[in-house]
Design a protein around this motif. Structure first.
Motif, PDB file in Angstrom:
ATOM      1  N   GLN A  86       0.834  -1.207   0.000  1.00 46.74           N
ATOM      2  CA  GLN A  86       0.000   0.000   0.000  1.00 46.74           C
ATOM      3  C   GLN A  86       0.867   1.255   0.000  1.00 46.74           C
ATOM      4  OE1 GLN A  86      -2.591   0.354   3.423  1.00 46.74           O
ATOM      5  NE2 GLN A  86      -3.454   2.306   2.736  1.00 46.74           N
ATOM      6  N   VAL A  87       1.902   1.264   0.832  1.00 51.56           N
ATOM      7  CA  VAL A  87       2.795   2.427   0.905  1.00 51.56           C
ATOM      8  C   VAL A  87       3.522   2.636  -0.419  1.00 51.56           C
ATOM      9  CG1 VAL A  87       4.886   3.331   1.988  1.00 51.56           C
ATOM     10  CG2 VAL A  87       3.113   2.305   3.402  1.00 51.56           C
ATOM     11  N   LEU A  88       4.075   1.575  -0.988  1.00 49.11           N
ATOM     12  CA  LEU A  88       4.844   1.726  -2.225  1.00 49.11           C
ATOM     13  C   LEU A  88       3.962   2.165  -3.388  1.00 49.11           C
ATOM     14  CD1 LEU A  88       7.487  -1.152  -2.254  1.00 49.11           C
ATOM     15  CD2 LEU A  88       7.632   1.152  -1.332  1.00 49.11           C
ATOM     16  N   GLN A  89       2.765   1.621  -3.476  1.00 49.95           N
ATOM     17  CA  GLN A  89       1.887   2.020  -4.579  1.00 49.95           C
ATOM     18  C   GLN A  89       1.462   3.483  -4.460  1.00 49.95           C
ATOM     19  OE1 GLN A  89      -1.127  -1.163  -4.467  1.00 49.95           O
ATOM     20  NE2 GLN A  89      -0.315  -1.866  -6.421  1.00 49.95           N
ATOM     21  N   PHE A  90       1.519   4.026  -3.251  1.00 55.65           N
ATOM     22  CA  PHE A  90       1.243   5.447  -3.073  1.00 55.65           C
ATOM     23  C   PHE A  90       2.387   6.310  -3.610  1.00 55.65           C
ATOM     24  CE2 PHE A  90       0.655   9.338  -0.387  1.00 55.65           C
ATOM     25  CZ  PHE A  90      -0.620   9.667  -0.836  1.00 55.65           C
ATOM     26  N   HIS A  91       3.512   5.682  -3.955  1.00 54.87           N
ATOM     27  CA  HIS A  91       4.665   6.384  -4.522  1.00 54.87           C
ATOM     28  C   HIS A  91       4.735   6.240  -6.039  1.00 54.87           C
ATOM     29  CE1 HIS A  91       5.873   6.163  -0.310  1.00 54.87           C
ATOM     30  NE2 HIS A  91       6.797   7.078  -0.556  1.00 54.87           N
ATOM     31  N   ILE A 118       3.058   8.869   3.005  1.00 52.45           N
ATOM     32  CA  ILE A 118       2.120   8.000   3.730  1.00 52.45           C
ATOM     33  C   ILE A 118       0.715   8.216   3.191  1.00 52.45           C
ATOM     34  CG2 ILE A 118       1.180   7.390   5.976  1.00 52.45           C
ATOM     35  CD1 ILE A 118       4.154   6.752   5.621  1.00 52.45           C
ATOM     36  N   PRO A 119       0.045   7.132   2.766  1.00 47.73           N
ATOM     37  CA  PRO A 119      -1.323   7.272   2.234  1.00 47.73           C
ATOM     38  C   PRO A 119      -2.276   7.825   3.295  1.00 47.73           C
ATOM     39  CG  PRO A 119      -0.416   5.080   1.776  1.00 47.73           C
ATOM     40  CD  PRO A 119       0.513   5.739   2.743  1.00 47.73           C
TER      41      PRO A 119
END
Length: 662
Positions: A252-257, A319-320
């Motif tokens: 989830q964190v990486l896809q927010f990047h 952070i999402p």
């Protein structure tokens, strides 16, 4: 004009010096430094770059860009020399690609843009002054104190004197308007992989299972946090996110990047909302002179080209919205960590699941599966037996502290009382080392009810003795062995199995005895059949201590009864042998009897629990009414159904062959 860097740069031919001087005279000057300053210098510009601790990459660029003759010539010149850190900040692989022979023209253009004819000190310049470069376009003076050009580039050291001009050591690589990086040769994941300062991000991509996605055609724009950015999340956060138990949160964190499009910073606008692959969006709070995201994260390396998009390096992890971490209890973290499977089994066997899955807060030192295996063959499986539950509870409670204890708060070399009442000591916080031996493979894994320190050794309480039971004590304590105990008592063999030994005992579990014919079961317990029962039980015992690592490869075992037990090598078990779990081949006795639990350690040997009662060859069981099935449970030399079946097959094939000949 190129002169080899290994040669004396002051020995260029006079004709070449004249050519350089003539070339310089055609360009607008930055004015001349005074003669006294010139005489104070002993190195020319090229030598200044060569001997400066932080200009090795600029020196290499000068040499490969063929400006070495110009900058070692008469001058005067002014060199705006980016530090090694400034070149690195261009982004992963950019500097290395500029040095490729195929990109000579691009490198030469860039290095010329950093070189200005003339040698005017920064203190004599004025704001908005335009400095013509050898590349043809100009550098614009932004401020004098501190000395900055092109808005963003600041001199970390201004006005370094040289015999042929000045050097300004800069914190930023200067870019001519319209300058383009060399064509990409790597995808975004490969680009991140060439930068040491993105190693945590690269590990995270793998741990989150995003490698195949981000190496596809894209296009993607990936905002890659530096190692420092991950470290700034707080103690243990980054390393804990890399654990398999937290894969969904990490993804989830990486896809927010990541953005599924090419997002050039030159086309971004302040206030723009960027929708990410996670589904949420972040805001561009500023785009000039620096690009800022959510007013917190700065883009430190911009628009690094990749074959499938762009890489933007950021100094803060994004952070999402509504992201919750940690989101798992101590128990759930352990349950979802494959390398902690033995610990999870132990927690359940010790009835500590409710404790570690509740609201009370604990610090848990969690040994890995390898740590349990390192105790020796049979220790982990023995501890998990119901008979050893008290020892298991003692051991696990020695790994627990009340409250949350982060690694950086432990007192050093002071006793710290555990739930087991005995104390541990911490001899080092980073790396975290417990009892002078056990090192934390991953420290400070946060949970909703405490913190986990994953350690590479099992912590043993002082004076911890294990095993602490002989064969009969184990049998009395283990619900799987109540029938075995009953038959041993009936045979009058209790004292035999309490002797020092060592012995290896193949102990039938309860179901093995109850699977006997009821008439046989009853007859074996009669006093008149004690000798027969003793013979059967002695057939289950061999001298010495033989663990499963020996048994899996097959051998004939001489029993105390006098007969032999045949152990089938696992390689001869067909699919049954191939499909074993966790590289633990099954142990098969007399071709049909399976070892269900191996390597139960006792003070006088080792016990293997088996699923059938072994019967010596040729023995007639008292009370038997059915035809004996002992042909499959034989000692060496007796007929085996396996052999008989093979004989039948061979004879059948011979018969078919004879018919074909006819």
């Amino acid at each position: 004009v190129y002169i080899d860097q290994e040669k004396d740069h002051t020995m260029a031919r006079p004709g070449l010096y004249l050519a350089a001087a003539f070339f310089a005279s055609l360009l607008p000057s930055c004015s001349s430094q005074n003669q006294g300053e010139a005489n104070a210098a002993t190195l020319n510009i090229l030598e200044v770059a060569q001997n400066h601790a932080s200009l090795s990459k600029t020196y290499k660029g000068i040499m490969d860009g063929k400006l070495n003759f110009v900058l070692s010539g008469v001058g005067p010149y002014t060199l705006f020399a980016p530090t090694d850190e400034a070149w690195t900040a261009l982004g992963p692989g950019v500097y290395q690609s500029l040095l490729l022979p195929s990109n000579f023209q691009i490198l030469s253009q860039l290095m010329k843009y950093h070189t200005c004819p003339g040698g005017q000190p920064s203190t004599l310049m004025h704001v908005a002054q335009s400095l013509k470069t050898l590349e043809g376009s100009s550098i614009l003076v932004s401020t004098i104190s501190p000395f900055k050009v092109n808005v963003r580039a600041k001199a970390t050291t201004a006005d370094v004197l040289a015999t042929n001009g000045l050097v300004h050591v800069m914190d930023t690589v200067l870019m001519p308007q319209g300058f383009q990086y060399p064509a990409a040769t790597r995808n975004v994941v490969e680009l991140a992989g060439v930068a040491d300062y993105l190693s945590t991000f690269v590990k995270a991509i793998t741990a989150a299972g995003l490698t195949s996605t981000w190496t596809s055609s894209g296009p993607f724009t990936v905002f890659a946090p530096s190692n420092t950015a991950f470290a700034n999340l707080g103690l243990g956060i980054a390393s804990s996110l890399l654990l398999e138990a937290n894969q969904a949160k990490l993804k989830q964190v990486l896809q927010f990047h990541a953005v599924q499009a090419r997002q050039l910073t030159t086309l971004m606008t302040a206030g723009q909302q960027i929708r990410t692959m996670e589904g949420g969006s972040f805001a561009l709070s500023q785009v000039s002179p620096d690009v800022m995201i959510n007013s917190k994260a700065q883009v430190t390396s911009r628009d690094v080209p990749a074959t499938n998009g762009l890489l933007q390096v950021v100094d803060t992890v994004l952070i999402p919205p509504n992201f919750v971490y940690p989101d798992k209890t101590l128990l759930t973290l352990i349950q979802n960590s494959p390398h902690l499977s033995t610990l999870f089994t132990a927690i359940n066997a010790a009835n500590l699941a409710r404790t570690l899955g509740g609201q009370a807060v604990y610090t848990l030192f969690a040994p890995t599966d390898d740590a349990f295996k390192a105790l020796g063959i049979g220790v982990d499986t023995s501890l998990l037996l119901p008979a050893n539950k008290d020892k298991l509870i003692q051991l696990l409670r020695y790994h627990m502290l009340p409250g949350t204890n982060p690694s950086d708060k432990f007192p050093l070399n002071q006793p710290i009382k555990t739930l087991e009442k005995n104390a541990i000591t911490i001899s080092s916080r980073s790396p975290l080392i417990v009892n002078k031996q056990a090192a934390a493979a991953t420290a400070d894994v946060p949970a909703t009810n405490g913190v986990i320190h994953i350690v590479n050794q099992v912590l043993l309480p002082p004076q911890f003795e294990f095993p602490d039971k002989d064969v009969m004590q184990l049998a009395r304590s283990d619900y799987q062995m109540t029938e075995f105990q009953k038959f041993v008592v009936a045979a009058g063999m209790e004292q035999d199995l309490k002797q020092t030994g060592p012995y290896t005992v193949f102990a039938p579990i309860n179901d093995a005895f109850t699977a006997l014919e009821p008439s046989v079961y009853a007859a074996l317990l009669l006093p008149e059949n004690r000798d027969t029962l003793r013979r059967i039980l002695r057939y289950h015992v061999i001298s010495g201590k033989t663990d499963s690592s020996v048994l899996t490869y097959g051998r004939n075992l001489d029993t105390l009864e006098g007969g032999r037990i045949l152990v089938t090598p696992w390689t001869e078990l067909g699919w049954q042998g191939i499909a074993y779990d966790k590289f633990a081949p099954p142990v098969t006795l007399n071709q049909e009897v399976q070892v269900k639990t191996s390597n139960a350690l006792v003070t006088n040997g080792i016990v293997h629990l088996v699923d059938k009662v072994l019967v010596p060859s040729g023995m007639s069981l008292p009370g038997a009414t059915a035809a004996p099935t002992g042909l499959l449970r034989t000692s060496a030399g007796a007929p085996r159904l396996h052999d008989l079946g093979l004989t039948v097959v061979i004879l059948t094939l011979l018969s078919l062959g004879a018919n074909l000949v006819r």
